[in-house]
Design a protein around this motif. Sequence first.
Motif, PDB file in Angstrom:
ATOM      1  N   LEU A  30      -6.139 -37.638  82.539  1.00  0.00           N
ATOM      2  CA  LEU A  30      -7.174 -36.847  81.892  1.00  0.00           C
ATOM      3  C   LEU A  30      -7.782 -37.683  80.778  1.00  0.00           C
ATOM      4  O   LEU A  30      -7.052 -38.351  80.025  1.00  0.00           O
ATOM      5  N   TYR A  31      -9.114 -37.639  80.643  1.00  0.00           N
ATOM      6  CA  TYR A  31      -9.803 -38.504  79.696  1.00  0.00           C
ATOM      7  C   TYR A  31     -10.732 -37.696  78.797  1.00  0.00           C
ATOM      8  O   TYR A  31     -11.353 -36.717  79.228  1.00  0.00           O
ATOM      9  N   CYS A  32     -10.873 -38.158  77.557  1.00  0.00           N
ATOM     10  CA  CYS A  32     -11.950 -37.665  76.705  1.00  0.00           C
ATOM     11  C   CYS A  32     -12.183 -38.668  75.582  1.00  0.00           C
ATOM     12  O   CYS A  32     -11.305 -39.463  75.236  1.00  0.00           O
ATOM     13  N   TYR A  33     -13.391 -38.631  75.037  1.00  0.00           N
ATOM     14  CA  TYR A  33     -13.709 -39.373  73.822  1.00  0.00           C
ATOM     15  C   TYR A  33     -13.785 -38.380  72.672  1.00  0.00           C
ATOM     16  O   TYR A  33     -14.375 -37.292  72.806  1.00  0.00           O
ATOM     17  N   ILE A  34     -13.203 -38.773  71.550  1.00  0.00           N
ATOM     18  CA  ILE A  34     -13.341 -38.000  70.325  1.00  0.00           C
ATOM     19  C   ILE A  34     -13.814 -38.955  69.231  1.00  0.00           C
ATOM     20  O   ILE A  34     -13.858 -40.172  69.420  1.00  0.00           O
ATOM     21  N   ARG A  35     -14.156 -38.382  68.076  1.00  0.00           N
ATOM     22  CA  ARG A  35     -14.547 -39.179  66.913  1.00  0.00           C
ATOM     23  C   ARG A  35     -13.693 -38.757  65.733  1.00  0.00           C
ATOM     24  O   ARG A  35     -13.495 -37.558  65.501  1.00  0.00           O
ATOM     25  N   ASP A  36     -13.186 -39.753  65.023  1.00  0.00           N
ATOM     26  CA  ASP A  36     -12.356 -39.448  63.862  1.00  0.00           C
ATOM     27  C   ASP A  36     -13.241 -38.925  62.731  1.00  0.00           C
ATOM     28  O   ASP A  36     -14.473 -38.838  62.883  1.00  0.00           O
ATOM     29  N   PRO A  37     -12.682 -38.545  61.579  1.00  0.00           N
ATOM     30  CA  PRO A  37     -13.510 -37.969  60.513  1.00  0.00           C
ATOM     31  C   PRO A  37     -14.611 -38.881  59.988  1.00  0.00           C
ATOM     32  O   PRO A  37     -15.526 -38.411  59.310  1.00  0.00           O
ATOM     33  N   GLU A  38     -14.547 -40.187  60.274  1.00  0.00           N
ATOM     34  CA  GLU A  38     -15.614 -41.097  59.865  1.00  0.00           C
ATOM     35  C   GLU A  38     -16.479 -41.540  61.044  1.00  0.00           C
ATOM     36  O   GLU A  38     -17.197 -42.530  60.970  1.00  0.00           O
ATOM     37  N   ASP A  39     -16.377 -40.823  62.163  1.00  0.00           N
ATOM     38  CA  ASP A  39     -17.244 -41.005  63.330  1.00  0.00           C
ATOM     39  C   ASP A  39     -16.852 -42.173  64.235  1.00  0.00           C
ATOM     40  O   ASP A  39     -17.614 -42.562  65.119  1.00  0.00           O
ATOM     41  N   ASN A  40     -15.671 -42.759  64.042  1.00  0.00           N
ATOM     42  CA  ASN A  40     -15.208 -43.828  64.922  1.00  0.00           C
ATOM     43  C   ASN A  40     -14.656 -43.238  66.215  1.00  0.00           C
ATOM     44  O   ASN A  40     -14.006 -42.201  66.208  1.00  0.00           O
ATOM     45  N   ILE A  41     -14.905 -43.924  67.331  1.00  0.00           N
ATOM     46  CA  ILE A  41     -14.566 -43.391  68.648  1.00  0.00           C
ATOM     47  C   ILE A  41     -13.127 -43.726  69.013  1.00  0.00           C
ATOM     48  O   ILE A  41     -12.664 -44.851  68.830  1.00  0.00           O
ATOM     49  N   ASP A  56     -20.379 -38.731  83.105  1.00  0.00           N
ATOM     50  CA  ASP A  56     -21.252 -38.193  82.062  1.00  0.00           C
ATOM     51  C   ASP A  56     -20.494 -37.248  81.134  1.00  0.00           C
ATOM     52  O   ASP A  56     -20.709 -37.250  79.921  1.00  0.00           O
ATOM     53  N   VAL A  57     -19.598 -36.450  81.705  1.00  0.00           N
ATOM     54  CA  VAL A  57     -18.840 -35.488  80.901  1.00  0.00           C
ATOM     55  C   VAL A  57     -17.993 -36.211  79.863  1.00  0.00           C
ATOM     56  O   VAL A  57     -17.962 -35.842  78.689  1.00  0.00           O
ATOM     57  N   VAL A  58     -17.305 -37.256  80.285  1.00  0.00           N
ATOM     58  CA  VAL A  58     -16.430 -37.989  79.360  1.00  0.00           C
ATOM     59  C   VAL A  58     -17.256 -38.698  78.299  1.00  0.00           C
ATOM     60  O   VAL A  58     -16.922 -38.668  77.102  1.00  0.00           O
ATOM     61  N   ALA A  59     -18.346 -39.355  78.695  1.00  0.00           N
ATOM     62  CA  ALA A  59     -19.140 -40.153  77.758  1.00  0.00           C
ATOM     63  C   ALA A  59     -20.042 -39.307  76.876  1.00  0.00           C
ATOM     64  O   ALA A  59     -20.474 -39.758  75.817  1.00  0.00           O
ATOM     65  N   GLY A  60     -20.357 -38.080  77.308  1.00  0.00           N
ATOM     66  CA  GLY A  60     -21.295 -37.255  76.561  1.00  0.00           C
ATOM     67  C   GLY A  60     -22.726 -37.722  76.708  1.00  0.00           C
ATOM     68  O   GLY A  60     -23.557 -37.530  75.822  1.00  0.00           O
ATOM     69  N   LEU A  61     -23.040 -38.363  77.850  1.00  0.00           N
ATOM     70  CA  LEU A  61     -24.373 -38.866  78.140  1.00  0.00           C
ATOM     71  C   LEU A  61     -24.772 -38.403  79.536  1.00  0.00           C
ATOM     72  O   LEU A  61     -23.971 -37.804  80.252  1.00  0.00           O
ATOM     73  N   GLU A  62     -26.003 -38.710  79.949  1.00  0.00           N
ATOM     74  CA  GLU A  62     -26.477 -38.324  81.266  1.00  0.00           C
ATOM     75  C   GLU A  62     -26.796 -39.550  82.106  1.00  0.00           C
ATOM     76  O   GLU A  62     -27.388 -40.509  81.618  1.00  0.00           O
ATOM     77  N   GLY A  73      -7.503 -30.543  65.777  1.00  0.00           N
ATOM     78  CA  GLY A  73      -6.959 -29.786  64.665  1.00  0.00           C
ATOM     79  C   GLY A  73      -6.858 -30.604  63.394  1.00  0.00           C
ATOM     80  O   GLY A  73      -6.867 -30.056  62.283  1.00  0.00           O
ATOM     81  N   ALA A  74      -6.762 -31.940  63.542  1.00  0.00           N
ATOM     82  CA  ALA A  74      -6.674 -32.825  62.385  1.00  0.00           C
ATOM     83  C   ALA A  74      -8.043 -33.268  61.882  1.00  0.00           C
ATOM     84  O   ALA A  74      -8.130 -34.061  60.933  1.00  0.00           O
ATOM     85  N   GLY A  75      -9.118 -32.790  62.514  1.00  0.00           N
ATOM     86  CA  GLY A  75     -10.459 -33.088  62.029  1.00  0.00           C
ATOM     87  C   GLY A  75     -11.328 -33.907  62.947  1.00  0.00           C
ATOM     88  O   GLY A  75     -12.446 -34.282  62.572  1.00  0.00           O
ATOM     89  N   ALA A  76     -10.876 -34.198  64.170  1.00  0.00           N
ATOM     90  CA  ALA A  76     -11.700 -34.958  65.105  1.00  0.00           C
ATOM     91  C   ALA A  76     -12.862 -34.112  65.601  1.00  0.00           C
ATOM     92  O   ALA A  76     -12.764 -32.885  65.726  1.00  0.00           O
ATOM     93  N   LYS A  77     -13.964 -34.796  65.920  1.00  0.00           N
ATOM     94  CA  LYS A  77     -15.120 -34.156  66.553  1.00  0.00           C
ATOM     95  C   LYS A  77     -15.116 -34.486  68.037  1.00  0.00           C
ATOM     96  O   LYS A  77     -14.648 -35.554  68.436  1.00  0.00           O
ATOM     97  N   SER A  78     -15.654 -33.576  68.831  1.00  0.00           N
ATOM     98  CA  SER A  78     -15.581 -33.749  70.282  1.00  0.00           C
ATOM     99  C   SER A  78     -16.766 -33.085  70.946  1.00  0.00           C
ATOM    100  O   SER A  78     -17.312 -32.100  70.441  1.00  0.00           O
ATOM    101  N   HIS A  79     -17.154 -33.624  72.109  1.00  0.00           N
ATOM    102  CA  HIS A  79     -18.209 -32.982  72.892  1.00  0.00           C
ATOM    103  C   HIS A  79     -17.664 -32.355  74.178  1.00  0.00           C
ATOM    104  O   HIS A  79     -18.382 -31.621  74.842  1.00  0.00           O
ATOM    105  N   ALA A  80     -16.411 -32.655  74.536  1.00  0.00           N
ATOM    106  CA  ALA A  80     -15.844 -32.084  75.766  1.00  0.00           C
ATOM    107  C   ALA A  80     -14.336 -32.220  75.737  1.00  0.00           C
ATOM    108  O   ALA A  80     -13.792 -33.185  75.186  1.00  0.00           O
ATOM    109  N   ARG A  81     -13.673 -31.271  76.364  1.00  0.00           N
ATOM    110  CA  ARG A  81     -12.224 -31.349  76.506  1.00  0.00           C
ATOM    111  C   ARG A  81     -11.854 -32.422  77.536  1.00  0.00           C
ATOM    112  O   ARG A  81     -12.715 -32.880  78.307  1.00  0.00           O
ATOM    113  N   PRO A  82     -10.582 -32.820  77.599  1.00  0.00           N
ATOM    114  CA  PRO A  82     -10.162 -33.809  78.600  1.00  0.00           C
ATOM    115  C   PRO A  82     -10.474 -33.356  80.020  1.00  0.00           C
ATOM    116  O   PRO A  82     -10.344 -32.167  80.353  1.00  0.00           O
TER     117      PRO A  82
END
Length: 325
Positions: free
Chosen positions: A123-134, A190-196, A106-115
């Motif tokens: 529960l785990y997830c990776y997000i990216r802040d508004p400047e793409d930092n993980i 793979d789900v957490v990392a957004g890779l295969e 809600g504050a502007g993070a980007k994400s590829h998957a929920r926790p």
Amino acid sequence: MIKGLHHAGLSVADIERAIGFYKTAQAFEVISRFQVPNRADLRTMMAVDDSACEVALLRGPTGFLELFQFANPLAPDGPPEVYRAGLRHICIQAVDGDRLYDDFVGAGAKSHARPSGLGTGNLYCYIRDPEDNILELEGLPYAASVTSPPWFAHVALVTPDIKRLSAFYTLVTGAPVHSSGHFGPESKYDVVAGLENIVFDGAWVKAGPLTLEFWQYHQPQTQSRPFANASQYGWSHFALEVDDLDGEYQRLLAAGVHFHSAPMSNGAVRFVYGRDPDGNIFELLQVLPGHEHLSLDQVPGKDLPAEIDRLVAQFYRSRALGQSN
């Protein structure tokens, strides 16, 4: 003696936007803002061509975040993929991982998957802040008794040689590798990392109450990178607080550790920047009398990591009992 992991440093393009983002869910609050001049001794210490920058120091329940907006920053040397070598992310934990995720998105993070779960109870997830930092977000549902706002838990370094880098930080901290493992390929990672089909090794070293986390990816393979530059956008360095800076500096210097210069003071802390074997920047700092509010001794949640460790152990004991019945 190493007191613990004090802060992570982040070089940003827009310090106001970054402050607003990292104040999400009361994870951090601004306690100091100041200007750093372009000066020869500071250029040497920071190993930059131009040291002029604005700095905001943010405090969370368990540690600090230091934001830098340089007058003449460097562009990133490539996208900050999770498997690329360097200081790759910080971790913020909370009891409710889904709420933490929703707050940051809600504050502007980007994400590829929920926790999601990895079988640890978190529960785990990776997000990216508004400047793409993980950032890594972790939810700890078994810690329901904890009432703290979200808290800083660890920094993660990705390396092409996990044994060498973790051994270096056992030297620095005086703490052993307390856990390690080999992971993947498995879809939950793979789900957490957004890779295969990722395959990687992990190791953990305690830096006081908080943790240094190390990853070496084998698929995709982590490659060496150029030495980090503090003015380059992204996670730039991390700092360890010590109670005797001169003693720690001399100890590590004698062990062959490279430092940019001798320790110096800014009036509130004495500090020195050094390099690990991968070329990452780490800092040692000692808080000076009259500025104790900058120390880990006075963060509001200084006892929280020990409580979390207790709850983790309790969770695993109860799960083991359940499996044996």
